[in-house]
Write a protein that holds these residues in place. Structure first.
Motif, PDB file in Angstrom:
ATOM      1  N   GLN A  96      -3.105  68.937 148.154  1.00 28.75           N
ATOM      2  CA  GLN A  96      -3.178  68.355 146.817  1.00 28.75           C
ATOM      3  C   GLN A  96      -3.577  69.399 145.783  1.00 28.75           C
ATOM      4  N   ILE A  97      -4.571  70.211 146.115  1.00 28.32           N
ATOM      5  CA  ILE A  97      -5.030  71.242 145.180  1.00 28.32           C
ATOM      6  C   ILE A  97      -3.931  72.264 144.931  1.00 28.32           C
ATOM      7  N   VAL A  98      -3.250  72.696 145.987  1.00 27.39           N
ATOM      8  CA  VAL A  98      -2.158  73.667 145.840  1.00 27.39           C
ATOM      9  C   VAL A  98      -1.043  73.082 144.990  1.00 27.39           C
ATOM     10  N   ALA A  99      -0.711  71.823 145.212  1.00 27.71           N
ATOM     11  CA  ALA A  99       0.354  71.181 144.434  1.00 27.71           C
ATOM     12  C   ALA A  99      -0.006  71.122 142.952  1.00 27.71           C
ATOM     13  N   GLU A 100      -1.256  70.811 142.650  1.00 27.75           N
ATOM     14  CA  GLU A 100      -1.679  70.751 141.251  1.00 27.75           C
ATOM     15  C   GLU A 100      -1.654  72.132 140.606  1.00 27.75           C
ATOM     16  N   ILE A 101      -2.056  73.150 141.355  1.00 22.76           N
ATOM     17  CA  ILE A 101      -2.033  74.516 140.814  1.00 22.76           C
ATOM     18  C   ILE A 101      -0.604  74.949 140.558  1.00 22.76           C
ATOM     19  N   GLU A 102       0.279  74.671 141.514  1.00 23.09           N
ATOM     20  CA  GLU A 102       1.689  75.042 141.362  1.00 23.09           C
ATOM     21  C   GLU A 102       2.320  74.304 140.186  1.00 23.09           C
ATOM     22  N   ALA A 103       1.953  73.052 139.974  1.00 23.85           N
ATOM     23  CA  ALA A 103       2.519  72.263 138.877  1.00 23.85           C
ATOM     24  C   ALA A 103       2.103  72.818 137.513  1.00 23.85           C
ATOM     25  N   LYS A 104       0.961  73.450 137.443  1.00 20.87           N
ATOM     26  CA  LYS A 104       0.485  73.968 136.162  1.00 20.87           C
ATOM     27  C   LYS A 104       0.998  75.357 135.843  1.00 20.87           C
TER      28      LYS A 104
END
Length: 65
Positions: free
Chosen positions: A56-64
């Motif tokens: 989840q954290i990686v996905a949020e970082i990648e999305a930003k």
């Protein structure tokens, strides 16, 4: 001889500093992160596995990016 004592003293001080400032074990750090996320209401207690949290954290970082 003074040079040897200075070297040994520096090595001892350096070793002590490294032990004091070394990061925590990975498991301990992950547990602290999980507790913070639970406290902030981002995840619920016992609801999410560590791997899912990381994903989840990686996905949020990648999305930003």
């Amino acid at each position: 001889m003074k040079l040897l004592y200075a070297f040994l003293g520096g090595a001892i001080v350096g070793t002590a500093a490294a032990l004091l400032f070394a990061p925590e074990k990975g498991a301990d750090l992950r547990e602290q992160i999980r507790q913070i996320l639970v406290k902030k209401g981002i995840i619920k207690e016992g609801n999410v596995q560590e791997e899912e949290i990381v994903d989840q954290i990686v996905a949020e970082i990648e999305a930003k990016k």
